[in-house]
Design a protein around this motif. Structure first.
Motif, PDB file in Angstrom:
ATOM      1  N   ALA A  58      -1.024   3.407   3.854  1.00  0.00           N
ATOM      2  CA  ALA A  58      -1.541   4.638   4.452  1.00  0.00           C
ATOM      3  C   ALA A  58      -3.032   4.592   4.779  1.00  0.00           C
ATOM      4  O   ALA A  58      -3.469   5.251   5.713  1.00  0.00           O
ATOM      5  CB  ALA A  58      -1.266   5.826   3.527  1.00  0.00           C
ATOM      6  N   THR A  59      -3.826   3.824   4.040  1.00  0.00           N
ATOM      7  CA  THR A  59      -5.274   3.872   4.252  1.00  0.00           C
ATOM      8  C   THR A  59      -5.926   2.514   4.469  1.00  0.00           C
ATOM      9  O   THR A  59      -7.068   2.460   4.916  1.00  0.00           O
ATOM     10  CB  THR A  59      -5.985   4.546   3.060  1.00  0.00           C
ATOM     11  OG1 THR A  59      -5.780   3.774   1.889  1.00  0.00           O
ATOM     12  CG2 THR A  59      -5.496   5.969   2.861  1.00  0.00           C
ATOM     13  N   ALA A  60      -5.254   1.441   4.156  1.00  0.00           N
ATOM     14  CA  ALA A  60      -5.860   0.113   4.250  1.00  0.00           C
ATOM     15  C   ALA A  60      -5.538  -0.551   5.587  1.00  0.00           C
ATOM     16  O   ALA A  60      -4.511  -0.270   6.188  1.00  0.00           O
ATOM     17  CB  ALA A  60      -5.365  -0.767   3.105  1.00  0.00           C
ATOM     18  N   PRO A  61      -6.416  -1.463   6.021  1.00  0.00           N
ATOM     19  CA  PRO A  61      -6.191  -2.136   7.297  1.00  0.00           C
ATOM     20  C   PRO A  61      -5.120  -3.222   7.250  1.00  0.00           C
ATOM     21  O   PRO A  61      -4.629  -3.648   8.284  1.00  0.00           O
ATOM     22  CB  PRO A  61      -7.559  -2.753   7.608  1.00  0.00           C
ATOM     23  CG  PRO A  61      -8.164  -2.982   6.270  1.00  0.00           C
ATOM     24  CD  PRO A  61      -7.677  -1.847   5.411  1.00  0.00           C
ATOM     25  N   VAL A  62      -4.756  -3.655   6.066  1.00  0.00           N
ATOM     26  CA  VAL A  62      -3.702  -4.664   5.874  1.00  0.00           C
ATOM     27  C   VAL A  62      -2.804  -4.201   4.743  1.00  0.00           C
ATOM     28  O   VAL A  62      -3.177  -3.346   3.951  1.00  0.00           O
ATOM     29  CB  VAL A  62      -4.296  -6.067   5.527  1.00  0.00           C
ATOM     30  CG1 VAL A  62      -5.140  -6.597   6.664  1.00  0.00           C
ATOM     31  CG2 VAL A  62      -5.083  -6.025   4.238  1.00  0.00           C
ATOM     32  N   ASP A  63      -1.615  -4.778   4.673  1.00  0.00           N
ATOM     33  CA  ASP A  63      -0.691  -4.473   3.577  1.00  0.00           C
ATOM     34  C   ASP A  63      -0.846  -5.529   2.486  1.00  0.00           C
ATOM     35  O   ASP A  63      -0.975  -6.717   2.781  1.00  0.00           O
ATOM     36  CB  ASP A  63       0.754  -4.466   4.075  1.00  0.00           C
ATOM     37  CG  ASP A  63       1.024  -3.332   5.046  1.00  0.00           C
ATOM     38  OD1 ASP A  63       0.443  -2.244   4.880  1.00  0.00           O
ATOM     39  OD2 ASP A  63       1.823  -3.541   5.974  1.00  0.00           O
ATOM     40  N   PRO A  64      -0.796  -5.113   1.213  1.00  0.00           N
ATOM     41  CA  PRO A  64      -0.920  -6.085   0.129  1.00  0.00           C
ATOM     42  C   PRO A  64       0.387  -6.834  -0.113  1.00  0.00           C
ATOM     43  O   PRO A  64       1.460  -6.385   0.274  1.00  0.00           O
ATOM     44  CB  PRO A  64      -1.277  -5.212  -1.070  1.00  0.00           C
ATOM     45  CG  PRO A  64      -0.616  -3.910  -0.780  1.00  0.00           C
ATOM     46  CD  PRO A  64      -0.697  -3.742   0.716  1.00  0.00           C
ATOM     47  N   ASP A  65       0.258  -7.979  -0.761  1.00  0.00           N
ATOM     48  CA  ASP A  65       1.412  -8.787  -1.162  1.00  0.00           C
ATOM     49  C   ASP A  65       1.705  -8.650  -2.648  1.00  0.00           C
ATOM     50  O   ASP A  65       2.803  -8.948  -3.103  1.00  0.00           O
ATOM     51  CB  ASP A  65       1.142 -10.260  -0.844  1.00  0.00           C
ATOM     52  CG  ASP A  65       0.856 -10.468   0.631  1.00  0.00           C
ATOM     53  OD1 ASP A  65       1.721 -10.138   1.452  1.00  0.00           O
ATOM     54  OD2 ASP A  65      -0.253 -10.956   0.953  1.00  0.00           O
ATOM     55  N   LEU A  66       0.698  -8.216  -3.396  1.00  0.00           N
ATOM     56  CA  LEU A  66       0.787  -8.124  -4.858  1.00  0.00           C
ATOM     57  C   LEU A  66      -0.126  -7.006  -5.306  1.00  0.00           C
ATOM     58  O   LEU A  66      -1.223  -6.852  -4.773  1.00  0.00           O
ATOM     59  CB  LEU A  66       0.332  -9.454  -5.481  1.00  0.00           C
ATOM     60  CG  LEU A  66       0.188  -9.537  -6.991  1.00  0.00           C
ATOM     61  CD1 LEU A  66       1.564  -9.490  -7.665  1.00  0.00           C
ATOM     62  CD2 LEU A  66      -0.543 -10.822  -7.377  1.00  0.00           C
ATOM     63  N   SER A  67       0.323  -6.207  -6.270  1.00  0.00           N
ATOM     64  CA  SER A  67      -0.528  -5.197  -6.890  1.00  0.00           C
ATOM     65  C   SER A  67      -0.775  -5.578  -8.334  1.00  0.00           C
ATOM     66  O   SER A  67       0.169  -5.946  -9.050  1.00  0.00           O
ATOM     67  CB  SER A  67       0.118  -3.808  -6.838  1.00  0.00           C
ATOM     68  OG  SER A  67       0.143  -3.314  -5.512  1.00  0.00           O
ATOM     69  N   VAL A  68      -2.032  -5.511  -8.746  1.00  0.00           N
ATOM     70  CA  VAL A  68      -2.408  -5.798 -10.125  1.00  0.00           C
ATOM     71  C   VAL A  68      -3.167  -4.583 -10.651  1.00  0.00           C
ATOM     72  O   VAL A  68      -4.239  -4.243 -10.146  1.00  0.00           O
ATOM     73  CB  VAL A  68      -3.278  -7.067 -10.230  1.00  0.00           C
ATOM     74  CG1 VAL A  68      -3.692  -7.306 -11.678  1.00  0.00           C
ATOM     75  CG2 VAL A  68      -2.534  -8.281  -9.684  1.00  0.00           C
ATOM     76  N   GLU A  69      -2.579  -3.914 -11.639  1.00  0.00           N
ATOM     77  CA  GLU A  69      -3.240  -2.783 -12.269  1.00  0.00           C
ATOM     78  C   GLU A  69      -4.085  -3.306 -13.413  1.00  0.00           C
ATOM     79  O   GLU A  69      -3.581  -4.011 -14.301  1.00  0.00           O
ATOM     80  CB  GLU A  69      -2.223  -1.765 -12.786  1.00  0.00           C
ATOM     81  CG  GLU A  69      -2.878  -0.558 -13.417  1.00  0.00           C
ATOM     82  CD  GLU A  69      -1.893   0.440 -13.993  1.00  0.00           C
ATOM     83  OE1 GLU A  69      -2.364   1.422 -14.614  1.00  0.00           O
ATOM     84  OE2 GLU A  69      -0.672   0.251 -13.846  1.00  0.00           O
ATOM     85  N   VAL A  70      -5.361  -2.978 -13.380  1.00  0.00           N
ATOM     86  CA  VAL A  70      -6.299  -3.447 -14.398  1.00  0.00           C
ATOM     87  C   VAL A  70      -6.904  -2.255 -15.122  1.00  0.00           C
ATOM     88  O   VAL A  70      -6.860  -1.123 -14.646  1.00  0.00           O
ATOM     89  CB  VAL A  70      -7.412  -4.317 -13.767  1.00  0.00           C
ATOM     90  CG1 VAL A  70      -6.816  -5.573 -13.146  1.00  0.00           C
ATOM     91  CG2 VAL A  70      -8.222  -3.540 -12.757  1.00  0.00           C
ATOM     92  N   GLU A  71      -7.482  -2.539 -16.271  1.00  0.00           N
ATOM     93  CA  GLU A  71      -8.114  -1.480 -17.046  1.00  0.00           C
ATOM     94  C   GLU A  71      -9.387  -0.972 -16.365  1.00  0.00           C
ATOM     95  O   GLU A  71      -9.653   0.224 -16.341  1.00  0.00           O
ATOM     96  CB  GLU A  71      -8.430  -1.997 -18.437  1.00  0.00           C
ATOM     97  CG  GLU A  71      -8.979  -0.950 -19.371  1.00  0.00           C
ATOM     98  CD  GLU A  71      -9.155  -1.462 -20.777  1.00  0.00           C
ATOM     99  OE1 GLU A  71      -9.384  -0.625 -21.662  1.00  0.00           O
ATOM    100  OE2 GLU A  71      -9.077  -2.679 -21.015  1.00  0.00           O
ATOM    101  N   ASP A  72     -10.177  -1.885 -15.781  1.00  0.00           N
ATOM    102  CA  ASP A  72     -11.468  -1.526 -15.198  1.00  0.00           C
ATOM    103  C   ASP A  72     -11.607  -2.138 -13.810  1.00  0.00           C
ATOM    104  O   ASP A  72     -12.082  -3.263 -13.658  1.00  0.00           O
ATOM    105  CB  ASP A  72     -12.594  -1.999 -16.116  1.00  0.00           C
ATOM    106  CG  ASP A  72     -13.970  -1.544 -15.669  1.00  0.00           C
ATOM    107  OD1 ASP A  72     -14.115  -1.049 -14.525  1.00  0.00           O
ATOM    108  OD2 ASP A  72     -14.915  -1.700 -16.459  1.00  0.00           O
TER     109      ASP A  72
END
Length: 117
Positions: A56-70
């Motif tokens: 919805a907001t990024a110019p490219v689509d990601p291949d992987l999402s990594v949720e991090v603490e910080d």
């Protein structure tokens, strides 16, 4: 730096057919924003698949999402290393702070933290 989860981002032109396929594998829809759906395992909630139509907001689509603490610390480390940031550090309206970075092989990684965590 603490990783909370890593999830493949699968691109689809048919969100419903893809959702039904993964539901037959045992996943259930946990989050649905229309353009993106997160499916999770009922028995292991960190086992997930994300289905993307078009970000919805990024110019490219990601291949992987990594949720991090910080996410800010990871962003600073990536910038210091000279990594290619392809979507800037952004507070998104759906409650995440994220940025996209390209890995050395070209994979686009969505690095995020949920706001309030």
């Amino acid at each position: 730096m603490s990783i909370r989860r890593a999830v493949p981002d699968l691109h689809t032109d048919d969100m419903q057919a893809s959702t039904e396929f993964y539901e037959r594998l045992g996943f259930r829809v946990d989050m649905d924003m229309g353009w993106v759906r997160n499916l999770v395992s009922p028995s292991n909630p960190t086992t997930q698949v994300i289905l993307y139509g078009r970000d919805a907001t990024a110019p490219v689509d990601p291949d992987l999402s990594v949720e991090v603490e910080d996410v800010d610390a990871v962003h600073a480390a990536m910038r210091a290393a000279g990594a290619e940031i392809v979507h800037p550090l952004t507070d998104e309206p759906w409650g995440v702070r994220r940025f996209f970075v390209r890995d050395p092989s070209g994979t686009v990684v969505n690095v995020l933290s949920h706001q309030g965590h």
